[in-house]
Design a protein around this motif. Structure first.
Motif, PDB file in Angstrom:
ATOM      1  N   ASP B  63       0.813  -1.212   0.000  1.00 36.38           N
ATOM      2  CA  ASP B  63       0.000   0.000   0.000  1.00 36.38           C
ATOM      3  C   ASP B  63       0.844   1.257   0.000  1.00 36.38           C
ATOM      4  OD1 ASP B  63      -2.334  -1.277   0.037  1.00 36.38           O
ATOM      5  OD2 ASP B  63      -2.735  -1.069   2.177  1.00 36.38           O
ATOM      6  N   THR B  64       2.050   1.174   0.584  1.00 44.38           N
ATOM      7  CA  THR B  64       2.764   2.400   0.907  1.00 44.38           C
ATOM      8  C   THR B  64       3.823   2.773  -0.116  1.00 44.38           C
ATOM      9  OG1 THR B  64       4.087   0.984   2.300  1.00 44.38           O
ATOM     10  CG2 THR B  64       2.421   2.330   3.382  1.00 44.38           C
ATOM     11  N   ALA B  66       4.653   2.764  -4.269  1.00 42.27           N
ATOM     12  CA  ALA B  66       4.186   2.481  -5.623  1.00 42.27           C
ATOM     13  C   ALA B  66       5.358   2.005  -6.459  1.00 42.27           C
ATOM     14  CB  ALA B  66       3.558   3.726  -6.223  1.00 42.27           C
ATOM     15  N   SER B 185     -12.645   2.438  -2.310  1.00 37.85           N
ATOM     16  CA  SER B 185     -11.628   3.097  -3.144  1.00 37.85           C
ATOM     17  C   SER B 185     -10.288   2.380  -3.185  1.00 37.85           C
ATOM     18  CB  SER B 185     -11.366   4.504  -2.632  1.00 37.85           C
ATOM     19  OG  SER B 185     -12.544   5.190  -2.470  1.00 37.85           O
ATOM     20  N   GLY B 186      -9.801   1.927  -2.042  1.00 33.90           N
ATOM     21  CA  GLY B 186      -8.472   1.328  -2.034  1.00 33.90           C
ATOM     22  C   GLY B 186      -8.455  -0.111  -2.515  1.00 33.90           C
ATOM     23  N   LEU B 245     -18.534  -1.868   1.597  1.00 41.34           N
ATOM     24  CA  LEU B 245     -18.527  -0.429   1.290  1.00 41.34           C
ATOM     25  C   LEU B 245     -17.316   0.304   1.838  1.00 41.34           C
ATOM     26  CD1 LEU B 245     -22.285   0.426   1.808  1.00 41.34           C
ATOM     27  CD2 LEU B 245     -21.086  -0.048  -0.306  1.00 41.34           C
ATOM     28  N   SER B 246     -16.806  -0.096   3.007  1.00 37.88           N
ATOM     29  CA  SER B 246     -15.716   0.697   3.569  1.00 37.88           C
ATOM     30  C   SER B 246     -14.526  -0.132   4.017  1.00 37.88           C
ATOM     31  CB  SER B 246     -16.233   1.539   4.734  1.00 37.88           C
ATOM     32  OG  SER B 246     -16.689   0.694   5.749  1.00 37.88           O
ATOM     33  N   GLU B 251      -9.681  -6.049   6.845  1.00 37.74           N
ATOM     34  CA  GLU B 251     -11.034  -6.381   7.307  1.00 37.74           C
ATOM     35  C   GLU B 251     -11.582  -7.552   6.504  1.00 37.74           C
ATOM     36  OE1 GLU B 251     -10.605  -2.967   6.422  1.00 37.74           O
ATOM     37  OE2 GLU B 251     -10.116  -2.423   8.478  1.00 37.74           O
ATOM     38  N   PRO B 386     -13.861   2.120  -9.866  1.00 41.19           N
ATOM     39  CA  PRO B 386     -14.862   3.057  -9.332  1.00 41.19           C
ATOM     40  C   PRO B 386     -16.291   2.730  -9.765  1.00 41.19           C
ATOM     41  CG  PRO B 386     -12.952   4.264 -10.089  1.00 41.19           C
ATOM     42  CD  PRO B 386     -12.742   2.840 -10.495  1.00 41.19           C
ATOM     43  N   ILE B 387     -16.457   2.146 -10.962  1.00 45.14           N
ATOM     44  CA  ILE B 387     -17.811   1.785 -11.398  1.00 45.14           C
ATOM     45  C   ILE B 387     -18.344   0.655 -10.512  1.00 45.14           C
ATOM     46  CG2 ILE B 387     -19.199   1.006 -13.348  1.00 45.14           C
ATOM     47  CD1 ILE B 387     -17.093   2.220 -15.205  1.00 45.14           C
ATOM     48  N   GLU B 389     -17.445   0.225  -7.497  1.00 44.33           N
ATOM     49  CA  GLU B 389     -17.690   0.838  -6.190  1.00 44.33           C
ATOM     50  C   GLU B 389     -19.106   1.421  -6.128  1.00 44.33           C
ATOM     51  OE1 GLU B 389     -14.776   3.819  -5.261  1.00 44.33           O
ATOM     52  OE2 GLU B 389     -15.965   4.544  -3.587  1.00 44.33           O
ATOM     53  N   LEU B 390     -19.483   2.130  -7.208  1.00 48.42           N
ATOM     54  CA  LEU B 390     -20.824   2.724  -7.237  1.00 48.42           C
ATOM     55  C   LEU B 390     -21.897   1.642  -7.306  1.00 48.42           C
ATOM     56  CD1 LEU B 390     -20.689   5.884  -9.482  1.00 48.42           C
ATOM     57  CD2 LEU B 390     -20.739   5.691  -7.022  1.00 48.42           C
ATOM     58  N   LYS B 393     -22.567   0.316  -3.946  1.00 50.74           N
ATOM     59  CA  LYS B 393     -23.453   1.209  -3.191  1.00 50.74           C
ATOM     60  C   LYS B 393     -24.895   1.027  -3.642  1.00 50.74           C
ATOM     61  CE  LYS B 393     -20.108   4.813  -2.664  1.00 50.74           C
ATOM     62  NZ  LYS B 393     -19.763   6.154  -3.136  1.00 50.74           N
ATOM     63  N   ALA B 398     -26.934   2.275  -0.476  1.00 50.89           N
ATOM     64  CA  ALA B 398     -26.363   3.523   0.034  1.00 50.89           C
ATOM     65  C   ALA B 398     -26.581   4.627  -1.005  1.00 50.89           C
ATOM     66  CB  ALA B 398     -24.869   3.340   0.301  1.00 50.89           C
TER      67      ALA B 398
END
Lengths: 371, 419
Positions: B63-64, B66, B185-186, B245-246, B251, B386-387, B389-390, B393, B398
């Motif tokens: 993650d940290t 690139a 997002s991540g 979602l988050s 997790e 991102p698509i 992700e939406l 939701k 959401a």
């Protein structure tokens, strides 16, 4: 009309002499080289007869720069002292900047041999709805951020300059968040928002970070929490510099605390406002680290319809809601490997930031009071 | 006297410099797997001592850090590594000018997964990895689900319902999840790359590149996309909402590792999280297509390539050959780094559950290809992710989410933009 032309001419002459001065400064090393050669070979290559020179530009040069007058010798020494700093500036700021402008007109990907393609990159980014959206988001972010940080910082500063018992402890406390790096801070707050306050339910659940607008708001709050303490320090310094005799005199005249604040404190800290506004403006536009750790540019968001209409899009595309300009540029350059386009974005960003900050400093300067 | 000292000093400096150069054969490896950094370092140092080479391992990943950005910076700063990592065709296109042709090396005859372009070999497969729907066999058995039925979307739906009914019958399982999946997002590498790869390869032969070729030309396979959307909707509907979602990687995998989720949408790299898990593991294929899904997505995620401008070409080649052919190399790959080697000569079996399963599926020939790295750089994670992700939701109800129809329209538009 005649006066106007005269004024114009005067400005023109001033500008002309300014240009000549700059040129002379840059050419001075060559000039001194010629002088050294002259001394070695005992010849006269560059010779001016101060008495014969009638042209005003020539006279100016001889009197101020290359002659043997006191003024000219002094000026030359000043310039020699300027060279170390000037050299560093040219090498590390000016040269990369010019190189950047060049790269913004190439199809560079980081590893290929860049070839010149003119202004195509600029055309691409003006037609790019993501960049437009990103800029709009950044502008809104900057306005809200500047307002919020300055209000909070100024309130804190007035608070901790009162006669409080533990005011030094408070000052240190408010300043503390600024000592935590932006990345760490983002992760801490991500944890707080995602795991802790979610338990409170209501608007906090599901997490604030999954909705575009609330994530934006969270970012604002986190950055304010971090940066307000720093700006507060600037205001404290300014408030402490207000001469106490003015305050006393106003008290004798019967001013209440609002009047004291409005007519003494406020005008006298205007100088600090200039600095603080400039700092917050620039950091808001360049916001990067906290966004990366807090929201990673997300969450996703359907482009608002009116922006879609500007770009003539039938299907509203998905964009990232906290995709501020700095992040957009980074992604363009290092995720999509379009160095040329990324660099062009950076140049546009620089120009807009330059204009905005000049306007801001100009207006703030007008409000300042000299004692 | 002063001059003598000066000359002496000068000589010392020159001698030291030449001495350094003579003895120091260096080999710089710049790799991107944080989890194997330490063991690779140990192995490389041991190899270096045996062969008189000073091996330096640099790591940047996770993650940290690139990797793509950092390696570009290394190249631009002229601190070029001798061996570095590329991730499939996308990486090859970026570094094509820097990669040495290693056709004919001994290790290449021992594997089917070497990186080949136009008949020339360029990359050494670092490891084999695979993903599918990892499952907790204990929960599935208790719920009465037969894993053999998990080849179609209908089969999965029946299984999800049975598992939910089983949870509902046990008060202690009220917060158990049917599927543990993250789409925030991540986590767009899971959605935009891993899940979307099903669209590119499910049901196709291992080297069938028709769908990815069409994608790169901006053409959409509408029927496959519709089936993918059904599958994604099914997954999202039965996922734990908070994690979906988050949640982040910890997790998502944590829930499964704790035995509180029946299915996990991840690959065998999650093995390091299961040291305290005491249940039976299994793997089932993604049901990207409505019916007839038989395989996991298995491939080599990254390849070691040799820098064309390196000064230690022979050492670099020897290092890779020894890795593939010596007992020490095998021991390092399987037992130390817990990787699934791509080489047939390896007889050791990974001790970790999912890696062993991936090796088993791979040996049985049940593998769908990896095409996600052949998409244009950034497309999977920055555009498709991102698509997803939406859509997550939308499925979870959401605010700001999109429907399945919109999901299909968005992905279609994104693909058509590539043309």
């Amino acid at each position: 009309m005649n006066d106007f032309l005269k004024g114009l001419k005067r400005v023109g002459i001033k500008l002309g002499f300014f240009a000549i001065t700059v040129l002379t400064i840059l050419l001075l090393p060559i000039f001194s080289l010629i002088r050294i050669i002259e001394k070695i070979f005992k010849a006269k290559i560059l010779y001016f007869d101060p008495k014969k020179e009638r042209n005003s530009v020539g006279r100016y040069l001889i009197d101020n720069w290359i002659g043997e007058t006191y003024q000219a010798q002094n000026n030359r020494v000043f310039v020699y002292f300027l060279f170390p700093a000037l050299g560093a500036f040219l090498l590390f700021v000016a040269l990369p900047f010019i190189q950047g402008i060049y790269f913004s007109m190439t199809d560079w990907t980081g590893l290929n041999d860049p070839s010149f393609i003119g202004l195509i990159n600029y055309k691409t980014i003006f037609l790019d709805y993501e960049f437009g959206f990103s800029f709009l988001r950044t502008a809104i972010y900057a306005i809200l951020n500047i307002a919020l940080i300055n209000v909070v910082a100024f309130s804190l500063a007035t608070l901790v300059t009162q006669n409080l018992k533990l005011k030094n402890v408070y000052r240190a406390g408010f300043f503390m968040p600024n000592l935590i790096g932006g990345l760490v801070l983002g992760y801490i707050w991500k944890f707080i928002v995602d795991k802790v306050i979610v338990q409170m339910g209501g608007v906090f659940s599901p997490s604030l970070l999954i909705n575009g607008n609330t994530a934006f708001l969270s970012l604002l709050i986190v950055v304010t929490w971090q940066y307000a303490g720093y700006i507060m320090m600037i205001y404290i310094a300014a408030i402490q510099n207000i001469p106490q005799d003015l305050v006393e005199a106003s008290e004798i005249d019967g001013a209440n605390s609002w009047q004291k604040f409005r007519n003494i404190t406020f005008p006298l800290v205007a100088q600090a406002f200039t600095v603080a506004m400039f700092l917050t403006l620039v950091t808001a536009f360049k916001q990067f680290d906290t966004v990366i750790s807090l929201t990673q540019g997300g969450p996703a968001f359907v482009l608002p319809e009116w922006i879609g209409n500007i770009y003539g899009l039938n299907l509203l595309p998905v964009v990232q809601s906290t995709d501020l300009v700095a992040i957009n540029i980074y992604n363009e350059a290092f995720v999509n490997y379009n160095m040329g386009i990324g660099q062009a974005k950076a140049i546009v960003f620089f120009l807009i930031l330059l204009v905005i900050s000049l306007i801001q400093v100009y207006y703030n300067k007008k409000k300042e009071v000299e004692l | 006297m002063k001059k003598l000292l000066l000359v002496l000093g000068l000589f010392t400096v020159i001698f030291t410099m030449t001495a350094c150069k003579a003895s120091e054969k260096t080999l710089v490896i710049y790799q991107n797997k944080v989890e194997i950094d330490e063991v690779l370092r140990t192995y490389a140092e041991a190899w270096g001592e045996a062969n008189g080479v000073n091996v330096e391992v640099k790591t940047c990943g996770g993650d940290t850090c690139a990797y793509g950005t950092q390696i570009l910076a290394e190249f631009q700063a002229d601190e070029q590594p001798d061996i570095f990592v590329i991730e499939g065709m996308g990486g090859y296109n970026i570094y094509a000018d820097k990669i040495l042709d290693v056709t004919g090396e001994a290790w290449a005859s021992d594997t089917d997964l070497e990186f080949v372009v136009d008949g020339k070999t360029y990359g050494f497969p670092v490891a084999v990895e695979g993903w599918g729907m990892a499952y907790n066999a204990d929960i599935l058995t208790a719920a009465g689900v037969d894993p053999a039925t998990l080849t179609s979307q209908a089969g999965y739906l029946a299984a999800f319902q049975a598992i939910q009914a089983y949870y509902d019958g046990n008060a202690s399982m009220s917060d158990y999840a049917v599927v543990s999946m993250a789409a925030a997002s991540g986590m767009t590498w899971v959605t935009g790359l891993h899940n979307f790869n099903g669209y590119l390869s499910s049901g196709l032969a291992y080297n069938d590149s028709t769908v990815i070729d069409k994608l790169n030309n901006g053409e959409v396979d509408a029927s496959r996309l519709a089936q993918l959307a059904d599958w994604v909707e099914l997954l999202f509907t039965w996922s734990d909402e908070t994690i979906l979602l988050s949640g982040g990687y910890d997790e998502q995998v944590g829930k499964f590792a704790a035995g509180e989720a029946a299915f996990l949408h991840q690959g065998n790299w999650t093995d390091s999280s299961y040291t305290n898990s005491d249940f039976e593991f299994g793997y089932a294929p993604h049901a990207t297509l409505t019916t007839g899904n038989t395989s996991l997505f298995i491939g080599a995620p990254s390849y070691y390539v040799i820098n064309k401008d390196t000064d230690s070409e022979a050492d670099a080649k020897a290092f890779l050959n020894d890795l593939a052919s010596t007992a020490e190399g095998h021991d390092y790959m399987v037992n130390q780094a817990h990787m699934v080697p791509a080489f047939n000569a390896v007889t050791l079996v990974p001790s970790t559950p999912l890696s062993a399963l991936v090796m088993e599926w791979n040996q049985a020939g049940n593998a769908y290809a990896w095409w996600q790295n052949d998409m244009p750089s950034g497309f999977g994670m920055e555009v498709v992710g991102p698509i997803y992700e939406l859509f997550a939701k939308g499925v979870a109800g959401a605010s700001g989410g999109i429907t399945k129809t919109e999901f299909i329209a968005q992905v279609t538009a994104a693909i058509e933009n590539l043309g």
